[in-house]
Design a protein around this motif. Sequence first.
Motif, mmCIF file in Angstrom:
data_model
loop_
_atom_site.group_PDB
_atom_site.id
_atom_site.type_symbol
_atom_site.label_atom_id
_atom_site.label_comp_id
_atom_site.label_asym_id
_atom_site.label_seq_id
_atom_site.Cartn_x
_atom_site.Cartn_y
_atom_site.Cartn_z
ATOM 1 N N MET A 24 -3.074 54.465 -11.901
ATOM 2 C CA MET A 24 -4.214 54.928 -11.275
ATOM 3 C C MET A 24 -4.382 54.623 -9.531
ATOM 4 O O MET A 24 -4.746 55.251 -9.173
ATOM 5 C CB MET A 24 -5.473 54.487 -11.978
ATOM 6 N N SER A 25 -3.783 53.234 -9.416
ATOM 7 C CA SER A 25 -3.633 53.100 -7.891
ATOM 8 C C SER A 25 -2.992 51.736 -7.531
ATOM 9 O O SER A 25 -2.649 51.564 -6.464
ATOM 10 C CB SER A 25 -5.200 52.800 -7.414
ATOM 11 N N GLY A 26 -2.790 50.938 -8.516
ATOM 12 C CA GLY A 26 -1.814 49.817 -8.571
ATOM 13 C C GLY A 26 -0.738 49.673 -7.781
ATOM 14 O O GLY A 26 -0.239 48.920 -6.845
ATOM 15 N N GLU A 27 0.130 50.994 -8.111
ATOM 16 C CA GLU A 27 1.520 50.902 -7.484
ATOM 17 C C GLU A 27 1.239 51.209 -6.134
ATOM 18 O O GLU A 27 1.948 50.815 -5.360
ATOM 19 C CB GLU A 27 2.211 52.393 -8.007
ATOM 20 N N HIS A 28 0.247 51.964 -5.594
ATOM 21 C CA HIS A 28 -0.066 52.154 -3.985
ATOM 22 C C HIS A 28 -0.356 50.801 -3.428
ATOM 23 O O HIS A 28 -0.040 50.719 -2.265
ATOM 24 C CB HIS A 28 -0.984 53.032 -3.830
ATOM 25 N N ILE A 29 -0.931 50.022 -3.795
ATOM 26 C CA ILE A 29 -1.412 48.711 -3.384
ATOM 27 C C ILE A 29 0.074 47.942 -3.167
ATOM 28 O O ILE A 29 0.074 47.304 -1.988
ATOM 29 C CB ILE A 29 -2.175 47.878 -4.399
#
Length: 380
Positions: A24-29
């Motif tokens: 959901m967004s962890g990879e982008h962080i």
Amino acid sequence: MSNPTNGRLISLDVLRGFVMFWIMSGEHIIHALAKAAPIPIFIWMSSQLHHAEWNGITFYDMIFPVFLFVAGVSMPFSFEKKMSLAGVKTPQELPSSEKRKIYLSMLRRTCILLVLGFIVNGLLRFDGFDHTRFASVLGRIGLAWFFAGIIYLNFDFKKQLIWFFGILIGYYVAMKWIPVPDFGAGVLTKEGSLEGYIDRLFLPGRLHSTVYDPEGIFSTLPAISTALLGVFIGTFLKAKCPFSIKVKLLLMTLTAVVLIIAGLIWDINFPINKHLWTSSFVCFVGGFSILFFVFFYVIIDLLGFQKWAFPLVLIGSNSILIYIAAEGSVDFKHTADYVFGGLIQYTSIAWQPFFTALSVTVVQLLLLYFLYKKKWFLKI
């Protein structure tokens, strides 16, 4: 340690939330963090949040099968109440009338997941039949879970094991020995594999990668074994037997190690490959899936350390909803920029992408918290 398997396993929501967080967004962080602070550990973590190009495996390749494994673990617990009401000890003993109701419920769930998968792929853009991708992550979850459920409801444990190994060995034999026109047998490339050939022949619409689809028709078969492995763990965990919970945990851990070793050995002749969902991939990732589950089960359900994992519970309890939203149905970045953009602009330019990615996660968690407090869950 007490065994809390009579109630809901919070660890399943936490594990679901853990793997879904990265999508959901962890990879982008992590990617932004690796660019802002390019130290070895962050660079390595970033490299693990990409799919392997073909053969081989990364952490990111494990997310999908772990999620499917968790769906399998949940199955014996979800049928427990029905067995209790029917006065039977095993799902195979359920009356035919009750099984028919379960089949219809399972079929409904699978159809909904298939349709949601179409929507995530852009069905509602109406780009035309040839430009619509019909294979999907949600579709594979629905199909693999459905057929694993059929096996669970109709065969005892020994026969379930036969199905598990039979599917893996049968898939291996087919992929290695059935010839593909213009390529021959056992060519495990994107163009030359039997899986890709079947996709080109029978899968309608647009293929994800032109000559094959990673969620294609034939590679859904070994995904059933991934779900079945979860069923085995769920069944073993809730079973009334002379083993203490410590012995059960030890046996599950040993099983995980055996599966990982089996996957590595099989990799020599049938490479670990998420795109083809090879039998070696099922074994290798299945072993790690068990280890992930054991870790969270001990920490969350047995030792009771749950407060730290509340954000993961928020994600895991509405995992399908946040997946659909994060895959493009909701523009979280626009909202995050609107709320936090004024503050982020005062940070270092090198760190702005990191704080932007972090702000997206905050917005997503706020939405999930609101839904959690309202008890609004997407149940399929």
